[in-house]
Structure formats: structure tokens, C-alpha cells
Design a protein around this motif. Sequence first.
Motif, PDB file in Angstrom:
ATOM      1  N   MET A   1      41.680   3.420-121.717  1.00 25.89           N
ATOM      2  CA  MET A   1      41.468   4.864-121.743  1.00 25.89           C
ATOM      3  C   MET A   1      41.541   5.439-120.330  1.00 25.89           C
ATOM      4  O   MET A   1      42.104   6.501-120.146  1.00 25.89           O
ATOM      5  CB  MET A   1      40.126   5.153-122.407  1.00 25.89           C
ATOM      6  N   ALA A   2      40.993   4.744-119.364  1.00 29.61           N
ATOM      7  CA  ALA A   2      41.034   5.242-117.986  1.00 29.61           C
ATOM      8  C   ALA A   2      42.471   5.357-117.497  1.00 29.61           C
ATOM      9  O   ALA A   2      42.811   6.303-116.782  1.00 29.61           O
ATOM     10  CB  ALA A   2      40.224   4.330-117.068  1.00 29.61           C
ATOM     11  N   ASP A   3      43.350   4.411-117.901  1.00 25.43           N
ATOM     12  CA  ASP A   3      44.759   4.479-117.510  1.00 25.43           C
ATOM     13  C   ASP A   3      45.428   5.722-118.089  1.00 25.43           C
ATOM     14  O   ASP A   3      46.222   6.374-117.418  1.00 25.43           O
ATOM     15  CB  ASP A   3      45.514   3.230-117.966  1.00 25.43           C
ATOM     16  N   ALA A   4      45.106   6.044-119.336  1.00 27.03           N
ATOM     17  CA  ALA A   4      45.687   7.229-119.966  1.00 27.03           C
ATOM     18  C   ALA A   4      45.247   8.495-119.238  1.00 27.03           C
ATOM     19  O   ALA A   4      46.047   9.414-119.033  1.00 27.03           O
ATOM     20  CB  ALA A   4      45.288   7.291-121.437  1.00 27.03           C
ATOM     21  N   ARG A   5      43.988   8.549-118.854  1.00 23.49           N
ATOM     22  CA  ARG A   5      43.502   9.727-118.120  1.00 23.49           C
ATOM     23  C   ARG A   5      44.170   9.822-116.754  1.00 23.49           C
ATOM     24  O   ARG A   5      44.527  10.918-116.307  1.00 23.49           O
ATOM     25  CB  ARG A   5      41.981   9.662-117.975  1.00 23.49           C
TER      26      ARG A   5
END
Length: 52
Positions: A1-5
Motif C-alpha cells: 500500500m505504501a508503494d501505491a501511495r
Amino acid sequence: MADARTRHHAWVREHGVDMPEVAEWTWDARARADPSGGGARLAEPRGGAQRG
């Protein structure tokens, strides 16, 4: 999720708008009503493009 953000943040900084996956996201009422499916989906591409 952090990569997507992180990817989304970089996209917005470069283009000034949400990524297409975010901007075109919609609720699918049928999936929401169906207990076997999720409630979200990506919108069909604009212009009625056919998927092959």
C-alpha cells in the motif's frame, strides 16, 4: 500500500491530477449487493475501448 501511495504522489506532482486508476474509480452497485464480490472496480476506459 505504501508503494501505491508513493507512486500516486509522484504522478500527481508530475501531472497535476490523480492517476487514471484513481480518477476513474467507481463503486459497482452489483458487486456491492453480491456477497461473493467486492464493492469496488476500475471504470471501463473512456471512449468505449474494447478489451481483448
